[in-house]
Design a protein around this motif. Structure first.
Motif, PDB file in Angstrom:
ATOM      1  N   ARG A  60       1.014  -1.155  -0.131  1.00 63.60           N
ATOM      2  CA  ARG A  60      -0.022   0.138   0.067  1.00 63.60           C
ATOM      3  C   ARG A  60       0.838   1.235  -0.168  1.00 63.60           C
ATOM      4  O   ARG A  60       1.983   1.245   0.235  1.00 63.60           O
ATOM      5  CB  ARG A  60      -0.928   0.016   1.135  1.00 63.60           C
ATOM      6  N   SER A  61       0.189   2.393  -0.415  1.00 57.50           N
ATOM      7  CA  SER A  61       1.108   3.481  -0.588  1.00 57.50           C
ATOM      8  C   SER A  61       1.170   4.192   0.964  1.00 57.50           C
ATOM      9  O   SER A  61       0.105   3.748   1.546  1.00 57.50           O
ATOM     10  CB  SER A  61       0.250   4.442  -1.289  1.00 57.50           C
ATOM     11  N   TYR A  62       1.883   5.180   1.195  1.00 56.43           N
ATOM     12  CA  TYR A  62       2.080   5.415   2.505  1.00 56.43           C
ATOM     13  C   TYR A  62       2.447   6.917   2.553  1.00 56.43           C
ATOM     14  O   TYR A  62       1.741   7.441   3.532  1.00 56.43           O
ATOM     15  CB  TYR A  62       3.580   4.700   3.288  1.00 56.43           C
ATOM     16  N   SER A  63       3.016   7.458   1.790  1.00 54.19           N
ATOM     17  CA  SER A  63       3.133   8.960   1.449  1.00 54.19           C
ATOM     18  C   SER A  63       3.485   9.046  -0.101  1.00 54.19           C
ATOM     19  O   SER A  63       3.704   8.132  -0.677  1.00 54.19           O
ATOM     20  CB  SER A  63       4.166   9.511   2.235  1.00 54.19           C
ATOM     21  N   PRO A  64       3.499  10.243  -0.760  1.00 51.17           N
ATOM     22  CA  PRO A  64       3.733  10.174  -2.072  1.00 51.17           C
ATOM     23  C   PRO A  64       5.106   9.579  -2.643  1.00 51.17           C
ATOM     24  O   PRO A  64       5.148   9.158  -3.472  1.00 51.17           O
ATOM     25  CB  PRO A  64       3.471  11.779  -2.521  1.00 51.17           C
ATOM     26  N   ALA A  65       5.911   9.642  -1.659  1.00 48.82           N
ATOM     27  CA  ALA A  65       7.195   9.015  -2.122  1.00 48.82           C
ATOM     28  C   ALA A  65       7.461   7.816  -1.506  1.00 48.82           C
ATOM     29  O   ALA A  65       8.695   7.400  -1.604  1.00 48.82           O
ATOM     30  CB  ALA A  65       8.531  10.217  -1.880  1.00 48.82           C
ATOM     31  N   GLN A  66       6.826   7.233  -0.674  1.00 46.50           N
ATOM     32  CA  GLN A  66       7.087   6.074   0.044  1.00 46.50           C
ATOM     33  C   GLN A  66       5.888   5.018   0.125  1.00 46.50           C
ATOM     34  O   GLN A  66       4.888   5.517   0.032  1.00 46.50           O
ATOM     35  CB  GLN A  66       7.329   6.157   1.512  1.00 46.50           C
ATOM     36  N   TRP A  67       6.074   3.721   0.098  1.00 49.44           N
ATOM     37  CA  TRP A  67       5.268   2.621   0.265  1.00 49.44           C
ATOM     38  C   TRP A  67       5.543   1.592   0.877  1.00 49.44           C
ATOM     39  O   TRP A  67       6.838   1.308   0.991  1.00 49.44           O
ATOM     40  CB  TRP A  67       4.731   2.508  -1.237  1.00 49.44           C
ATOM     41  N   HIS A  68       4.591   0.671   1.434  1.00 47.19           N
ATOM     42  CA  HIS A  68       4.913  -0.374   1.915  1.00 47.19           C
ATOM     43  C   HIS A  68       5.278  -1.520   0.989  1.00 47.19           C
ATOM     44  O   HIS A  68       4.270  -1.846   0.346  1.00 47.19           O
ATOM     45  CB  HIS A  68       3.791  -0.955   3.082  1.00 47.19           C
ATOM     46  N   ALA A  69       6.171  -2.003   1.134  1.00 53.38           N
ATOM     47  CA  ALA A  69       6.517  -3.260   0.155  1.00 53.38           C
ATOM     48  C   ALA A  69       6.751  -4.756   1.058  1.00 53.38           C
ATOM     49  O   ALA A  69       6.946  -4.557   2.198  1.00 53.38           O
ATOM     50  CB  ALA A  69       7.809  -2.981  -0.542  1.00 53.38           C
ATOM     51  N   VAL A  70       6.557  -5.774   0.193  1.00 56.15           N
ATOM     52  CA  VAL A  70       6.863  -6.905   0.749  1.00 56.15           C
ATOM     53  C   VAL A  70       7.663  -7.647  -0.173  1.00 56.15           C
ATOM     54  O   VAL A  70       7.615  -7.668  -1.390  1.00 56.15           O
ATOM     55  CB  VAL A  70       5.748  -7.929   0.859  1.00 56.15           C
ATOM     56  N   TYR A  71       9.047  -8.130   0.441  1.00 55.38           N
ATOM     57  CA  TYR A  71       9.713  -9.032  -0.253  1.00 55.38           C
ATOM     58  C   TYR A  71       9.633 -10.419   0.235  1.00 55.38           C
ATOM     59  O   TYR A  71       9.695 -10.748   1.381  1.00 55.38           O
ATOM     60  CB  TYR A  71      11.307  -8.374   0.255  1.00 55.38           C
ATOM     61  N   ASP A  72       9.313 -11.160  -0.818  1.00 60.12           N
ATOM     62  CA  ASP A  72       9.292 -12.779  -0.472  1.00 60.12           C
ATOM     63  C   ASP A  72      10.715 -13.133  -0.898  1.00 60.12           C
ATOM     64  O   ASP A  72      11.210 -12.988  -1.975  1.00 60.12           O
ATOM     65  CB  ASP A  72       8.636 -13.533  -1.653  1.00 60.12           C
ATOM     66  N   ILE A  73      11.401 -13.834   0.387  1.00 60.06           N
ATOM     67  CA  ILE A  73      12.813 -14.008   0.014  1.00 60.06           C
ATOM     68  C   ILE A  73      13.237 -15.590   0.340  1.00 60.06           C
ATOM     69  O   ILE A  73      12.643 -16.067   1.228  1.00 60.06           O
ATOM     70  CB  ILE A  73      13.484 -13.296   1.295  1.00 60.06           C
ATOM     71  N   ARG A  74      13.561 -16.280  -0.636  1.00 60.45           N
ATOM     72  CA  ARG A  74      14.112 -17.613  -0.576  1.00 60.45           C
ATOM     73  C   ARG A  74      15.475 -17.599  -0.040  1.00 60.45           C
ATOM     74  O   ARG A  74      16.352 -16.989  -0.384  1.00 60.45           O
ATOM     75  CB  ARG A  74      13.997 -18.114  -1.945  1.00 60.45           C
ATOM     76  N   VAL A  75      15.692 -18.361   1.168  1.00 61.90           N
ATOM     77  CA  VAL A  75      16.889 -18.586   1.800  1.00 61.90           C
ATOM     78  C   VAL A  75      17.669 -19.696   1.361  1.00 61.90           C
ATOM     79  O   VAL A  75      17.120 -20.813   0.898  1.00 61.90           O
ATOM     80  CB  VAL A  75      16.455 -18.649   3.594  1.00 61.90           C
ATOM     81  N   ARG A  76      18.870 -19.157   0.892  1.00 60.83           N
ATOM     82  CA  ARG A  76      19.456 -20.326   0.206  1.00 60.83           C
ATOM     83  C   ARG A  76      20.351 -21.274   1.190  1.00 60.83           C
ATOM     84  O   ARG A  76      20.436 -21.049   2.396  1.00 60.83           O
ATOM     85  CB  ARG A  76      20.888 -19.555  -0.706  1.00 60.83           C
TER      86      ARG A  76
END
Ligand code: SAM
Length: 309
Positions: free
Chosen positions: A293-309
């Protein structure tokens, strides 16, 4: 590629191709999410459907009001509580009368703050309480807005993660709050360890486990910084929903995941790939990076799906 939701002053609206407009409009009416006081906008081959509140995929637009129908003041809904950003008692009365399911209207006196990520509220209309029940995909959560963090906007995200969980997984929720991710994922996992530092959040989580008859979540009042020392397991999946913490807890999460396991890392970012170097350095591969979702005009909440090696 990730899409950053642009913000302009205005009201929340959902852009849909015109040919799907009626179907989506009907679905929004059934959910009580369409704002009937505003006119639908047309832009090229798209329609913009006016919403009562923010939801995934929504942006802000300027809508025209239907003559004679006064638009509702801007608010966010959590169960039976409407949260207003303005201290507007008459708008609060208007809101209270707009939906039978509303029991309370409050004014949020600031942003979420502190380790527990909570806000202060003042009462505007209806019953004077910050406790309410939220129904989400067959679960009911008791929340207390003044005591512990809860966001109804993450319901789609919880279902997205659930769709990736395989039967029998061992899952860790490092910042569990009142337990919505943990209880959702417990449908498929064999065990979910659900950690929070806030005693009120953990007390509400106990209530929610009982209410949803969930017997495979282990609530833990602890600081996520120490989990690798406290817990004897290596997990198949770790959920990290503390977006303002930057990468502070990432190395702890890597210590807690088995090789080949997955981390869902939520973060407030201002550029695509902002944490990519740190993730690679820790031994992870980014399987996906999405805007939540957006948080402010220049920032947003991101989600990284990370596969651990
Ligand atoms: N995942 C929950 C949800 O979606 O409703 C809550 C997320 S909220 C953004 C972050 C939670 O992390 C808060 O409940 C807060 O009390 C907790 N928290 C903050 N710092 C923590 C720490 N060091 N260890 C454990 N929990 C922490």
């Amino acid at each position: 590629m990730i899409h950053v939701v642009g913000k302009t002053a205005g009201r929340w609206g959902l852009r849909v191709p015109a040919r799907q407009g009626e179907e989506v409009r009907q679905a929004l009416i059934r959910e009580g999410a369409l704002d009937p006081s505003l006119k639908v906008l047309r832009e090229g081959s798209d329609l913009i459907l006016p919403l009562r509140e923010e939801r995934e995929g929504a942006s802000l637009f300027e809508f025209e009001a239907h003559p004679g129908r006064e638009p509702l003041p801007r608010h966010e809904l959590v169960g039976g509580i409407a949260i207003m950003q303005e201290n507007d008692p008459s708008g609060a009365q208007q809101l209270l009368a707009s939906r039978p399911s509303l029991h309370t209207v409050v004014f949020a006196q600031g942003e979420v703050h502190g380790e527990y990520r909570i806000r202060e509220f003042s009462h505007l209309a209806g019953e004077s309480t910050t406790r309410t029940l939220v129904t989400e995909h067959g679960h009911t959560f008791v929340v207390d807005l003044a005591g512990a963090y809860f966001s109804a906007r993450l319901s789609t995200e919880r279902q997205r993660i659930l769709s990736q969980v395989r039967e029998g997984e061992l899952v860790l929720d490092m910042f569990a709050g009142v337990g919505p991710f943990a209880i959702t994922l417990a449908k498929r996992a064999s065990l979910v360890v659900a950690v929070d530092l806030n005693p009120k959040a953990v007390a509400l989580m106990f209530e929610n486990l009982h209410r949803n008859r969930t017997e495979n979540v282990l609530p833990l009042l602890a600081d996520a910084r120490h989990l690798a020392r406290i817990l004897p397991w290596r997990f198949d999946r770790v959920v990290m929903n503390l977006p303002l913490a930057d990468t502070e807890f990432l190395s702890e999460a890597f210590r807690l995941v088995r090789p080949g396991g997955m981390i869902h890392f939520y973060s407030l970012v201002s550029a695509e790939g902002e944490h990519a170097d740190r993730i690679r350095e820790l031994g992870g591969a980014i399987a996906a990076e999405r805007v939540v979702r957006s948080y402010s005009p220049a920032q947003w909440h991101a989600v990284y799906d990370i596969r651990v090696r």
